[in-house]
Design an enzyme around this catalytic site. Structure first.
Site, PDB file in Angstrom:
ATOM      1  N   ASP A 112      97.257 -48.497  83.617  1.00 17.63           N
ATOM      2  CA  ASP A 112      97.850 -49.223  82.503  1.00 17.63           C
ATOM      3  C   ASP A 112      98.790 -50.339  82.944  1.00 17.63           C
ATOM      4  O   ASP A 112      99.231 -50.351  84.093  1.00 17.63           O
ATOM      5  CB  ASP A 112      98.697 -48.255  81.669  1.00 17.63           C
ATOM      6  N   TYR A 153      98.604 -38.714  91.253  1.00 15.68           N
ATOM      7  CA  TYR A 153      99.601 -39.625  90.708  1.00 15.68           C
ATOM      8  C   TYR A 153     100.996 -39.078  90.968  1.00 15.68           C
ATOM      9  O   TYR A 153     101.227 -37.876  90.859  1.00 15.68           O
ATOM     10  CB  TYR A 153      99.438 -39.758  89.185  1.00 15.68           C
TER      11      TYR A 153
END
Lengths: 244, 244
Positions: free
Chosen positions: B52, B110
């Protein structure tokens, strides 16, 4: 009327330096705007160091003379709410009415960061000089030591420097490495325009074996900017603290 | 025709995410531009993760099918010269013609960074979530452990997620603290849209004692986004690596 001492941190990337300029974002300008929003007044922010565009700070100091009902202990928080993410007041304290952030400075310390690895350090690139290639830290330290003491640093001053005397006293100048990072810390009673960046650029010439450490003596003697190394980029420079 | 696997690092701040969009700076778009400049060709950059806006990466992976005289070992350097400072190709290697960076992904990890101190961390603010106030790391870890394994993660998927199945397998989910920093690492075979940021937002609700760790079981069972915590900001998220 109160005299308030502010300690200030900022990410200098994206700002045209400390000093207010028309139509350009500056650190002093943003703090002045935040003060106007908080107090409705046009207040002078008297900062100790006029850091250049792209230079960051973890311990800039300024004083403001102000007549405001806001208690000083709430000042930092109130200003931070009005400042951009890249600027932060870490402390606001009342000081003697005579205190002047510029003329009362005893010493200040700048840290310069070089990244010597090959890969571009994308997450920190705004706060260091990416210069791939090993540097000889030992030789750089020998050269750095020669700068310690009271000297005429004219060879390390930008031609744009208008100050009368180029004599300053350096109290420490050291080079350390940690993995691919090299840190150069310099403490002095004052700095000429671009002095730290010119010292760093010169030490790098020693570190990459272009010059021997002894050449530093000659550079100091010459009192000519052309004798020293090229200027290091602004991004690697950070004002760490100021002592009063 | 060669199939080249690229490993990519980027600072996502200032970019509208990975995926190409008209009239907006994107990571995929910048790499495509650099490839066009290098080869004169219009090359598809097949990236594993559509990160994103504001999300960074230290180990994004993409593959490109290309017919170029440039030797693969020179590819990273040649592209880096054409890429902005915030993007870097750390490796370019020839891979089997069948290799697909998206469908061949086994797991990816992540890392999410939270800064819990009061002072705004001006130099790192683009790469963390500044959320002042202590978090209960032990409780967060109890809750995080409940996510490990194969589950339907519908409660942690953005409503915008269009994928058919919301079942994924999380292999590790841990919370560590170092001074005022909290790091949440999550490894899975795949992630739904906004899944990590929704997990982080939920773990923070546990860490600040709003929810008990056992509530995590209920959130998973409910399969309703409204049951989980608020989404954490993009700035704290970084794609660390992808395994094939």
């Amino acid at each position: 009327m109160k005299n308030i001492k502010l300690t200030i941190q900022y990410d200098g990337f994206g700002y045209s330096g400390w000093q207010i300029q028309p139509d350009r974002p500056t650190i002093q300008g943003e703090i002045k705007k935040a003060l106007a929003s908080l107090t409705g007044q046009n207040i002078t922010v008297n900062g100790s160091s006029r850091t250049d565009a792209g230079v960051s700070a973890l311990g800039q100091v300024a004083n403001i003379e102000i007549d405001s009902p806001v208690p000083t202990e709430n000042f930092a928080r109130a200003l931070n709410q009005r400042l951009p993410d890249e600027i932060s007041i870490t402390e606001a304290v009342n000081v003697d009415s005579e205190f002047d952030a510029i003329s009362d400075t005893k010493t200040k310390l700048y840290r310069y960061t070089i990244y010597t690895g090959n890969n571009r350090p994308v997450l920190n690139i705004r706060h260091l000089w990416h210069r791939p290639g090993k540097l000889d830290i030992e030789k750089m330290n020998i050269a750095a030591k020669k700068l310690i003491g009271k000297h005429d640093f004219k060879s390390f001053a930008s031609a744009a420097d208008q100050r009368q005397s180029s004599v300053r006293t350096i109290f420490q100048c050291s080079v350390k490495s940690d993995g691919d990072c090299v840190y150069i810390e310099t403490e002095a009673d004052g700095f000429l325009y671009n002095m730290v960046r010119n010292i760093v650029g010169t030490l790098v010439e020693v570190g990459r074996d272009r010059w021997e450490p002894e050449f530093m003596d000659k550079i100091l003697e010459t009192k000519d900017r052309a004798a020293a190394g090229p200027i290091a980029p602004a991004a690697g420079l950070c004002l760490m603290w100021i002592k009063y």
